[in-house]
Design an enzyme around this catalytic site. Structure first.
Site, PDB file in Angstrom:
ATOM      1  N   THR A 186      -4.712   2.053   6.981  1.00 11.54           N
ATOM      2  CA  THR A 186      -3.392   2.036   6.351  1.00 11.54           C
ATOM      3  C   THR A 186      -3.604   2.042   4.850  1.00 11.54           C
ATOM      4  OG1 THR A 186      -2.413   0.812   8.190  1.00 11.54           O
ATOM      5  CG2 THR A 186      -1.223   0.795   6.103  1.00 11.54           C
ATOM      6  N   LYS A 188       3.889   4.252   8.745  1.00 10.68           N
ATOM      7  CA  LYS A 188       3.213   2.964   8.948  1.00 10.68           C
ATOM      8  C   LYS A 188       3.640   1.948   7.902  1.00 10.68           C
ATOM      9  CE  LYS A 188       0.445  -0.272  10.228  1.00 10.68           C
ATOM     10  NZ  LYS A 188      -1.010  -0.193  10.249  1.00 10.68           N
ATOM     11  N   PRO A 200     -10.280  -0.939   5.642  1.00 16.56           N
ATOM     12  CA  PRO A 200      -9.275  -1.892   5.164  1.00 16.56           C
ATOM     13  C   PRO A 200      -8.327  -1.407   4.070  1.00 16.56           C
ATOM     14  CG  PRO A 200     -11.474  -2.891   5.241  1.00 16.56           C
ATOM     15  CD  PRO A 200     -11.649  -1.426   5.412  1.00 16.56           C
ATOM     16  N   LYS A 233      -1.569  -6.542   1.398  1.00 17.24           N
ATOM     17  CA  LYS A 233      -1.972  -5.220   0.904  1.00 17.24           C
ATOM     18  C   LYS A 233      -0.977  -4.149   1.315  1.00 17.24           C
ATOM     19  CE  LYS A 233      -4.488  -2.653   3.259  1.00 17.24           C
ATOM     20  NZ  LYS A 233      -4.314  -1.507   4.200  1.00 17.24           N
TER      21      LYS A 233
END
Length: 331
Positions: free
Chosen positions: A127, A202, A97, A277
């Site tokens: 990510t 990303k 995460p 996030k």
């Protein structure tokens, strides 16, 4: 005779030039050997399943043991921690995460680097901050292993169907070996450059995704308030210049599309907390590079507010519901 000698020297020269490539590529020829997989959440679970479907023996672990059951039932071997995965596999994929999770899984007391074999290929599809990817690559290199960042785009649907897009950063000579595995889980595997560039791509993608989802939600909400049928409005948008992924593939309005989180009370999919996030990562990198991102900043604030209002676990498309509630609260 001279011609023969020249030919021999050419062959030896060509062979020497190709030695490094051959060493780097030997993993790609080790097909169907064991692959480690760490992180079996909404994305990692279907990714590991696709490796199994392609005939790879999978050795997996997750901090939540109950997350391992589905892949175990399909034949995966489950172990207790990342160090045990590294002891049994020299090709490992992680899907985690956040920054702290990645750091712990790689460098913690039971982390991958405790038992990693020299020459191992470590692919992180989380990510995270590009700087953390670079730190993990440096730590792996000290242990004789190769680290590549390969975050994904496409969401849970693409993970299930094996049609993810992978954005890969790392040594170019290792890309072939990485692509062999990633192609089992994705339709597009794109080399972006050195370690950290996959994460950069990303982060940029997800900032645009968040902005697009908010824009789609605002547009759909306005049209509904003006008396338009939401399905009709979506149809018009999707044949017009306003068309985007959030409108034609992942529409945020309940009842417009089937098989998306908005059709299931925004359950599953890509969580609002994770989007917040990722937008935070975009903000950090924008600050560090002195890049103006006004819409990205507003999107970050909206998703942070959603987390504070009880939307953290819902799919990020629930921003439509959030805007509707804000509108009702203001009346």
């Amino acid at each position: 005779m001279a011609a023969v000698l020249r030919g021999t020297r050419y062959m030896l020269s060509s062979r020497c030039k190709n030695v490094d490539f051959a060493i780097a590529s030997k993993r790609s020829m080790a097909s169907k050997t064991q692959v480690g997989f760490i992180g079996l959440g909404n994305m990692g679970n279907p990714m590991a399943k696709n490796l199994l479907k392609h005939g790879y023996p999978v050795i997996a672990t997750d901090v939540f043991p109950e997350s391992c059951k589905e892949v175990q039932d399909l034949g995966a071997q489950i172990v207790d921690n990342p160090a045990e995965v590294a002891d049994k596999a020299d090709r490992i994929i992680t899907m985690l995460p956040s920054n702290p999770n990645v750091i712990e899984v790689y460098t913690g007391s039971n982390g991958i680097l405790k038992n990693v074999k020299k020459g191992s290929l470590l692919i992180d599809s989380s990510t995270i901050d590009p700087a953390v990817s670079k730190e993990m690559a440096a730590a792996a290199e000290k242990m004789g292993a190769v680290f590549m960042d390969a975050p994904v785009s496409g969401g849970v649907g693409a993970a299930n169907s094996g049609k993810l897009t992978f954005m890969v950063g790392g040594a170019e000579e290792e890309f072939t070996a990485a692509k062999e595995l990633l192609s089992c889980m994705g339709a597009n595997v794109i080399y972006c450059g050195q370690v950290g560039t996959g994460q950069a791509a990303k982060i940029c993608n997800n900032m645009l995704l968040a902005i697009g989802m908010i824009g789609t939600s605002e547009t759909m909400n306005l049209g509904i308030r003006l008396g338009l049928d939401p399905k009709l409005l979506a149809q018009i948008l999707n044949m017009s210049s306003g068309r985007c992924w959030s409108s034609d593939t992942y529409n945020p309005v309940p009842g417009v599309m089937e098989g998306v989180p908005s059709a299931n009370n925004y359950q599953g999919g890509f969580g609002t907390q994770l989007m917040a996030k990722d937008l935070g990562l975009a903000q950090n990198t924008a600050t560090n590079t002195k890049t103006p991102v006004p819409l990205g900043s507003l999107a970050h604030q909206i998703y942070r507010m959603m987390c504070a209002r009880g939307y953290a676990a819902k799919d990020f498309s629930s921003v439509f519901q959030f805007l509707r509630e804000e509108e009702e609260g203001g009346q």
